[in-house]
Write a protein that holds these residues in place. Structure first.
Motif, mmCIF file in Angstrom:
data_model
loop_
_atom_site.group_PDB
_atom_site.id
_atom_site.type_symbol
_atom_site.label_atom_id
_atom_site.label_comp_id
_atom_site.label_asym_id
_atom_site.label_seq_id
_atom_site.Cartn_x
_atom_site.Cartn_y
_atom_site.Cartn_z
ATOM 1 N N VAL A 242 65.000 24.083 51.604
ATOM 2 C CA VAL A 242 64.539 24.031 52.993
ATOM 3 C C VAL A 242 63.850 25.338 53.359
ATOM 4 N N ARG A 243 64.453 26.440 52.949
ATOM 5 C CA ARG A 243 63.885 27.751 53.265
ATOM 6 C C ARG A 243 62.514 27.931 52.609
ATOM 7 N N GLU A 244 62.446 27.656 51.331
ATOM 8 C CA GLU A 244 61.224 27.916 50.577
ATOM 9 C C GLU A 244 60.103 26.930 50.904
ATOM 10 N N HIS A 245 60.450 25.654 51.043
ATOM 11 C CA HIS A 245 59.416 24.627 51.174
ATOM 12 C C HIS A 245 59.181 24.155 52.605
ATOM 13 N N ALA A 246 60.005 24.590 53.535
ATOM 14 C CA ALA A 246 59.811 24.129 54.914
ATOM 15 C C ALA A 246 59.732 25.287 55.898
ATOM 16 N N LEU A 247 60.742 26.145 55.900
ATOM 17 C CA LEU A 247 60.774 27.199 56.909
ATOM 18 C C LEU A 247 59.585 28.145 56.782
ATOM 19 N N TYR A 248 59.372 28.694 55.610
ATOM 20 C CA TYR A 248 58.301 29.683 55.438
ATOM 21 C C TYR A 248 56.930 29.075 55.706
ATOM 22 N N LYS A 249 56.728 27.857 55.243
ATOM 23 C CA LYS A 249 55.435 27.201 55.467
ATOM 24 C C LYS A 249 55.212 26.919 56.948
ATOM 25 N N THR A 250 56.276 26.509 57.636
ATOM 26 C CA THR A 250 56.144 26.221 59.063
ATOM 27 C C THR A 250 55.863 27.490 59.846
ATOM 28 N N LEU A 251 56.551 28.566 59.522
ATOM 29 C CA LEU A 251 56.323 29.844 60.196
ATOM 30 C C LEU A 251 54.882 30.306 60.013
ATOM 31 N N ASP A 252 54.388 30.178 58.784
ATOM 32 C CA ASP A 252 52.999 30.593 58.511
ATOM 33 C C ASP A 252 52.011 29.718 59.264
ATOM 34 N N ALA A 253 52.263 28.430 59.260
ATOM 35 C CA ALA A 253 51.339 27.505 59.913
ATOM 36 C C ALA A 253 51.279 27.723 61.417
ATOM 37 N N LEU A 254 52.399 28.135 61.998
ATOM 38 C CA LEU A 254 52.466 28.335 63.442
ATOM 39 C C LEU A 254 52.229 29.783 63.855
ATOM 40 N N ASP A 255 51.944 30.634 62.863
ATOM 41 C CA ASP A 255 51.695 32.050 63.123
ATOM 42 C C ASP A 255 52.895 32.702 63.810
ATOM 43 N N LEU A 256 54.080 32.409 63.287
ATOM 44 C CA LEU A 256 55.318 32.984 63.806
ATOM 45 C C LEU A 256 55.814 34.073 62.856
ATOM 46 N N PRO A 257 56.659 34.987 63.330
ATOM 47 C CA PRO A 257 57.194 36.043 62.468
ATOM 48 C C PRO A 257 57.897 35.457 61.248
ATOM 49 N N HIS A 258 57.783 36.148 60.118
ATOM 50 C CA HIS A 258 58.387 35.680 58.879
ATOM 51 C C HIS A 258 59.866 36.072 58.874
ATOM 52 N N ILE A 259 60.736 35.112 59.125
ATOM 53 C CA ILE A 259 62.172 35.377 59.176
ATOM 54 C C ILE A 259 62.876 34.594 58.074
ATOM 55 N N ARG A 260 64.111 35.001 57.775
ATOM 56 C CA ARG A 260 64.950 34.255 56.843
ATOM 57 C C ARG A 260 65.625 33.107 57.587
ATOM 58 N N PHE A 261 66.161 32.160 56.838
ATOM 59 C CA PHE A 261 66.884 31.069 57.494
ATOM 60 C C PHE A 261 68.076 31.628 58.254
#
Length: 360
Positions: free
Chosen positions: A277-296
């Motif tokens: 979830v972290r690698e394939h969803a959270l990081y991609k979503t953060l990048d796509a939405l231009d949000l800060p890169h955070i850990r789960f």
């Protein structure tokens, strides 16, 4: 064999220790006292006892300690302790007898890890805690006379090392996430549950009648187990929007069927791997939405920071997060209290003097 000799008015004992080193000690003006002392020392050496402790190498004692942890503690705790002993403590202390480890040795380890290592202070604090617990074990088993690690100074936590989202950013993440991940991010950001606790949630844990989430299980290395600590068993208040999302998700055709009735199963109905979830969803979503890169895990910190920002008592934050004490909560999130304190002072000023909102 050892010997006793008189030098001046004192009788001295001479012997060879377990490491083959020649020793000498001034004992008493009486020869019989020196002979009794020598007999006791030689008996200790024959029994593997040196200076009041059994001379066991640090590496051997570490193996025995890990075996005890595996029996007495949770699998996650064992995995953490075993890793620290194998990768950090045993390479440093090696085959030195546990009883010969000094405070200077312990401080040298901590100093090296802080100055030469790249690990965060929290990691080093965890290693020191493991060393203290190990040395307590060594004392109980007769491998050491005392615990030189007790009272070691631990590196301070970095108050600026925590990454969190603000309220608007969290809403943006939840609303912008792909359908099956949105309720996962919402659960993390609106309840503060740990990743393993979210993976272990079952349908019966979502208590719509009382508006709470029952935290009773954890997932570690792909298996459902008990929660991290006794304090982690808790009921977390569920916001209304999260309730709506979870009602919809539980009834959604996108949710795979699960034999364990898991709330968030993987596509095969088994236990969800939160690393995926972290690698394939959270990081991609953060990048796509231009949000800060955070850990789960930072979604848990986000939850706590939002509670503190709206003025909730630390005792409430403690209960929702499952911390053992308010002190733990304050240690982790105390730096977030500054703005809350200023706001409280301004409100008090306004109440007493009627000076608007008391801003300055």
């Amino acid at each position: 064999m050892g010997t006793v000799r008189k030098r001046g008015k004192m009788w001295y004992a001479y012997w060879t220790d377990a490491q083959g080193k020649r020793r000498c000690k001034s004992v008493s003006p009486l020869k019989r006292d020196a002979e009794a002392f020598l007999l006791r020392v030689e008996g200790e050496i024959r029994g593997g006892i040196v200076g009041g402790y059994k001379a066991v190498p640090f590496s051997q004692a570490a193996e025995e300690y890990c075996e005890q942890v595996a029996i007495r503690r949770k699998p996650a705790t064992y995995a953490n302790v075993e890793r620290i002993m194998r990768l950090r403590l045993v390479p440093w202390f090696g085959d030195k007898p546990v009883g010969a480890v000094t405070r200077k040795d312990c401080d040298a380890y901590a100093f090296d890890r802080v100055t030469n290592g790249s690990s965060a202070p929290g990691t080093v604090r965890n290693e020191i805690g493991t060393l203290i617990a190990f040395m307590d074990f060594a004392v109980r088993w007769g491998y050491a006379v005392d615990n030189p690690a007790r009272g070691m100074e631990k590196p301070k936590r970095r108050s600026n090392a925590m990454a969190v989202l603000d309220a608007q950013q969290l809403r943006k993440l939840i609303e912008g996430a792909e359908g099956r991940y949105a309720p996962i991010f919402a659960t993390a950001g609106l309840t503060g549950l740990r990743a393993g606790e979210i993976s272990g949630l079952m349908e019966k844990d979502i208590d719509f009648a009382n508006h709470v989430v029952h935290v009773r299980r954890n997932v570690f290395q792909g298996k459902i187990t008990t929660v991290k600590t006794e304090n982690s068993i808790r009921d977390v208040d569920m916001p209304a929007h999260l309730e709506e999302m979870l009602r919809a998700w539980l009834a959604s055709p996108l949710r795979p069927q699960s034999r364990e009735s898991l709330v968030f199963p993987n596509i095969y109905g088994g236990i969800l791997n939160m690393s995926t979830v972290r690698e394939h969803a959270l990081y991609k979503t953060l990048d796509a939405l231009d949000l800060p890169h955070i850990r789960f895990h930072d979604l848990r910190h986000t939850y706590a920071s939002l509670l503190i920002a709206q003025g909730e008592p630390l005792t409430y934050v403690r209960d929702m997060l499952g911390h053992a004490s308010v002190r733990t909560t304050a240690d982790v999130y105390g730096h977030l209290l500054y703005e809350t304190r200023r706001s409280a002072a301004a409100k008090l000023d306004g109440q007493v003097f009627g000076s608007g909102d008391g801003a300055r």
